[in-house]
Enzyme design. Structure first.
Site, PDB file in Angstrom:
ATOM      1  N   ALA A  10       0.847  -1.191   0.000  1.00  0.00           N
ATOM      2  CA  ALA A  10       0.000   0.000   0.000  1.00  0.00           C
ATOM      3  C   ALA A  10       0.880   1.238   0.000  1.00  0.00           C
ATOM      4  O   ALA A  10       2.071   1.161   0.299  1.00  0.00           O
ATOM      5  CB  ALA A  10      -0.912  -0.008   1.223  1.00  0.00           C
ATOM      6  N   GLU A  40       3.339   1.224  -6.135  1.00  0.00           N
ATOM      7  CA  GLU A  40       3.711   0.647  -4.842  1.00  0.00           C
ATOM      8  C   GLU A  40       3.947  -0.861  -4.910  1.00  0.00           C
ATOM      9  O   GLU A  40       4.864  -1.367  -4.264  1.00  0.00           O
ATOM     10  CB  GLU A  40       2.647   0.970  -3.789  1.00  0.00           C
ATOM     11  CG  GLU A  40       2.575   2.431  -3.409  1.00  0.00           C
ATOM     12  CD  GLU A  40       3.814   2.934  -2.683  1.00  0.00           C
ATOM     13  OE1 GLU A  40       4.482   2.152  -1.990  1.00  0.00           O
ATOM     14  OE2 GLU A  40       4.116   4.133  -2.816  1.00  0.00           O
ATOM     15  N   GLU A  57      13.605   4.560   1.343  1.00  0.00           N
ATOM     16  CA  GLU A  57      14.643   4.551   2.385  1.00  0.00           C
ATOM     17  C   GLU A  57      14.095   4.258   3.773  1.00  0.00           C
ATOM     18  O   GLU A  57      14.752   3.640   4.587  1.00  0.00           O
ATOM     19  CB  GLU A  57      15.359   5.912   2.415  1.00  0.00           C
ATOM     20  CG  GLU A  57      16.339   6.121   1.319  1.00  0.00           C
ATOM     21  CD  GLU A  57      17.033   7.470   1.456  1.00  0.00           C
ATOM     22  OE1 GLU A  57      16.742   8.226   2.408  1.00  0.00           O
ATOM     23  OE2 GLU A  57      17.885   7.765   0.615  1.00  0.00           O
TER      24      GLU A  57
END
Length: 182
Positions: free
Chosen positions: A75, A91, A139
């Site tokens: 998601a 995603e 990240e």
């Protein structure tokens, strides 16, 4: 239909990169006044990825707020002026390393309406293709890809607290389309 509360004031307490936190002073139709806190969120898109063999692709992700890992369907936050269908296509590739070639909208639902206006837009992602390059995780994500059968996921849902609410809801929205693999 009942009359809506009257908004008397609104204060922004925090403006973040993904959501804002505000406090609203309201007068209810019965005359009572009070403060209501709200997280304003642009919404999220979620995909229930299904392999050609009928397996579900999830992520096991560290979540700071619960101080542990949760099993979730991929998601992401809907960006400004972005269609939720585009959000979840991106995603799924970034988080799992798969691309879906067939999509079905499962629906939308409020995630936590007691304190947030966030809606989740859920999609079924089918005809998955494993991409050659590994997932390009953000990240700030600590993600492990997990592949389970629908009965395996249902057993985890029923016997643990390891699956987040948006994934539980989306699993049951997708379930009628998963029966062909049972």
């Amino acid at each position: 239909m009942k009359e809506k509360p009257q908004q008397l004031s609104q204060r922004l307490f925090f403006q973040g990169r993904k959501f804002n936190f505000e406090v609203n002073r309201l007068r209810l139709p019965n005359g009572v006044e009070g403060d209501w806190e709200c997280i304003r969120h642009p919404g999220g898109a979620l995909g229930v990825p299904v392999t050609p063999e009928g397996k579900l692709v999830l992520v096991n992700q560290y979540r700071f707020a619960v101080e542990g890992r949760l099993l979730e369907f991929p998601a992401g936050t809907v960006e400004v002026n972005e269609d939720p269908a585009m959000t979840i296509k991106r995603e799924i590739e970034e988080e799992t390393g798969y691309r879906a070639h067939r999509w079905r909208k499962l629906g939308q639902f409020p995630l936590a309406p007691g304190y947030s206006d966030e809606y989740i837009y859920a999609f079924l992602a089918q005809d998955l293709e494993k991409l050659e390059k590994p997932p390009q995780q953000d990240e700030d994500e600590d993600i492990e890809v997990v592949v389970l059968s629908p009965p395996e996921l249902e057993e985890i849902i029923l016997t643990s607290d390891r699956v987040d609410a948006k994934s539980v809801t989306s699993f049951f929205l997708a379930r009628p389309f998963l029966l062909e693999f049972s």
